[in-house]
Design an enzyme around this catalytic site. Structure first.
Site, PDB file in Angstrom:
ATOM      1  CG  HIS A   1      -1.877   1.174   1.134  1.00  0.00           C
ATOM      2  ND1 HIS A   1      -3.063   1.111   0.430  1.00  0.00           N
ATOM      3  CD2 HIS A   1      -1.793   2.366   1.601  1.00  0.00           C
ATOM      4  CE1 HIS A   1      -3.734   2.191   0.859  1.00  0.00           C
ATOM      5  NE2 HIS A   1      -2.652   3.095   1.122  1.00  0.00           N
TER       6      HIS A   1
ATOM      7  CG  ASP B   1     -11.247   4.337   5.510  1.00  0.00           C
ATOM      8  OD1 ASP B   1     -10.720   5.221   6.413  1.00  0.00           O
ATOM      9  OD2 ASP B   1     -10.944   3.986   4.533  1.00  0.00           O
TER      10      ASP B   1
ATOM     11  NE  ARG C   1      -9.116  11.480   7.666  1.00  0.00           N
ATOM     12  CZ  ARG C   1      -7.992  10.441   7.152  1.00  0.00           C
ATOM     13  NH1 ARG C   1      -8.433   9.241   7.075  1.00  0.00           N
ATOM     14  NH2 ARG C   1      -6.701  10.719   6.973  1.00  0.00           N
TER      15      ARG C   1
ATOM     16  CB  SER D   1      -7.725   5.879   6.903  1.00  0.00           C
ATOM     17  OG  SER D   1      -8.423   5.486   5.636  1.00  0.00           O
TER      18      SER D   1
ATOM     19  CE  LYS E   1      -8.560   2.294   3.198  1.00  0.00           C
ATOM     20  NZ  LYS E   1      -8.581   3.662   2.696  1.00  0.00           N
TER      21      LYS E   1
HETATM   22  N1  URA Z   1      -5.054   6.574   2.098  1.00  0.00           N
HETATM   23  C1  URA Z   1      -6.157   6.138   2.788  1.00  0.00           C
HETATM   24  O1  URA Z   1      -6.438   5.010   2.425  1.00  0.00           O
HETATM   25  N2  URA Z   1      -6.423   6.576   3.849  1.00  0.00           N
HETATM   26  C2  URA Z   1      -5.862   8.059   4.351  1.00  0.00           C
HETATM   27  O2  URA Z   1      -6.326   8.340   5.281  1.00  0.00           O
HETATM   28  C3  URA Z   1      -4.738   8.466   3.636  1.00  0.00           C
HETATM   29  C4  URA Z   1      -4.323   7.892   2.577  1.00  0.00           C
END
Ligand code: URA
Length: 425
Positions: A82, A161, A168, A183, A187
């Site tokens: 990620h 999220d 946000r 966040s 995931k």
């Molecule tokens: N990527 C995400 O999935 N969440 C965030 O808060 C920032 C970048």
């Protein structure tokens, strides 16, 4: 429990209790806590922070808001990557098939671009026919048959999220380390990968502008992953200048295919290989040879199968923007800086990105770079080519660029920033 007392606790720099956290995430997901209340809480968290215990509970509550996937039935070990987001960051495209070609399964649930950073799904959607939205069964089938899948996360995964991230984004509360860490990790943990490599970007084009902030974000996420039984490693990588020579959807797909064909810019190759080695190592495939899989075409074979399995035509001609505008170097010398944030904003203004989630993107829009920091340039040579279908956007894009690069006299010492700056495990 009520939202106002939770907000007051954090406003007054208190520690949220596990009960407060579980309640507020659940009530927000169900619509009982209103957006304006969650915005106030997110701002209080941005200003006053959360400790590691609070962050771990917040992450667990977001995971519990939805389903958890399970890849235990697969014969290969799962490993994922990620990135915290950057400009020209197309690495997932060559990386997922490369790691699959080396024997791992790569379930890559990706997102769309927002603001100046690009999104993997937007890039892949420039391939005619390619579908980002798969059912869980389709996703598992592509993963099982090709070794890699890149698709949108289903609505059932960490729905808290999804809601909170959108909030946000419009309330100036994206850049809070506890909120970014929870966040991303909610995931990834809900996705069910066995191993995870985090590419934490640092520099002007990243959310984390300083190495200290990037370290803090990386170590928070590594601790969250490790405590949940996911083998997690982070690389802190440079985002002061765009990755590779392109920023924009179809432009980046073309560059990724070049890398899979054995060419492409050196920084993209280096980072792809560094992340591949970490992913394979974390998956227990220590003898795998990603350099060989890139050179012998086996990564390209997986790419073609993966794109076809999701309805795309790997041989289709990619879209090209209707109009181009060239930005030329103002002087001769060494290019010492080419700013990732400015390039990202200009590409976004040309149509490569979106201002709101529901906006369309232009597949062909974006920016090609003709030089990178450290290269010698001559006055008048092309430095950037801007691409768009809507030429009225050139002026607006150019307004992002006047201070986007520095050229110093030849002979000025120049120390290149390495692509991989640090490793945190
Ligand atoms: N990527 C995400 O999935 N969440 C965030 O808060 C920032 C970048």
């Amino acid at each position: 429990m009520d939202a106002i007392s939770v907000i007051r606790t954090k406003r007054d720099r208190g520690e949220l209790t596990p009960e407060q956290i579980d309640w507020v995430i659940d009530a927000y997901t169900r619509g009982e806590v209103a957006d304006e209340q969650m915005s106030a809480l997110a701002m209080a968290i941005l200003l006053n922070g959360m400790n590691r215990t609070e962050i771990a509970r917040w992450t667990a509550a977001m995971i519990a808001s939805g389903e958890r996937m399970n890849f235990d039935a697969l014969s290969r070990p799962t490993t994922d990557k990620h990135s915290t987001g950057g400009v020209g960051d197309k690495i997932t495209l060559p990386l997922a098939p490369l790691v699959a070609a080396c024997g791992a399964a790569v379930p890559q649930l990706s997102g769309r671009g927002l603001g100046h950073t690009g999104g993997t799904l937007d890039k892949l959607e420039s391939i005619p026919g390619w579908r980002a939205h798969l059912s869980n069964a389709e996703m598992l089938n592509v993963l099982d048959t090709t070794g890699a899948v890149i698709c949108a996360a289903g609505d059932g995964l960490a729905p808290a999220d999804k809601k909170l991230y959108a909030l946000r984004d419009v309330t100036g509360t994206v850049e809070a380390i506890p909120l970014i860490a929870s966040s991303i990790m909610s995931k990834k943990i809900a996705e069910g990968t066995g191993a995870l490599v985090l590419d934490v970007k640092v520099g002007s084009g990243a959310f984390m502008k300083t190495i200290e902030d990037a370290r803090e974000l990386a170590s928070t996420m590594v601790a969250l992953g490790t405590d949940s039984g996911v083998r997690t490693v982070a690389l802190l990588t440079d985002m002061s200048t765009p990755l590779g020579l392109t920023a924009g959807n179809a432009l980046e797909v073309r560059e990724s295919v070049d890398v899979l064909a054995g060419g492409g810019p050196q920084d993209v190759i280096d980072l792809t290989l560094a992340l591949a080695r970490e992913m394979l190592d974390a998956a227990g495939l220590k003898d795998a040879d990603p350099e060989k899989a890139l050179a012998d075409g086996s990564a390209m074979d997986v790419w073609r199968r993966m794109i076809s399995a999701q309805g795309g035509d790997p041989d289709a001609t990619l879209p090209v923007a209707r109009e181009q505008h060239v930005v030329r170097a103002m002087s001769s010398g060494i290019l010492t800086r080419l700013d990732a944030y400015d390039i990202g904003v200009a590409a976004w203004r040309l149509g490569a990105g979106r201002a709101r989630k529901e906006d369309p993107v232009q597949a062909g829009a974006g920016i090609e770079l003709h030089a990178k920091p450290g290269d010698e340039v001559t006055a008048g040579q092309p430095l950037l080519t801007l691409h768009t279908d809507t030429p009225e956007k050139f002026d607006y894009a150019l307004k992002a660029l006047p201070d986007s690069y520095d050229i110093a006299p030849v002979g000025t010492p120049f120390a290149a920033t390495p692509v991989v700056r640090e490793r945190i495990a």
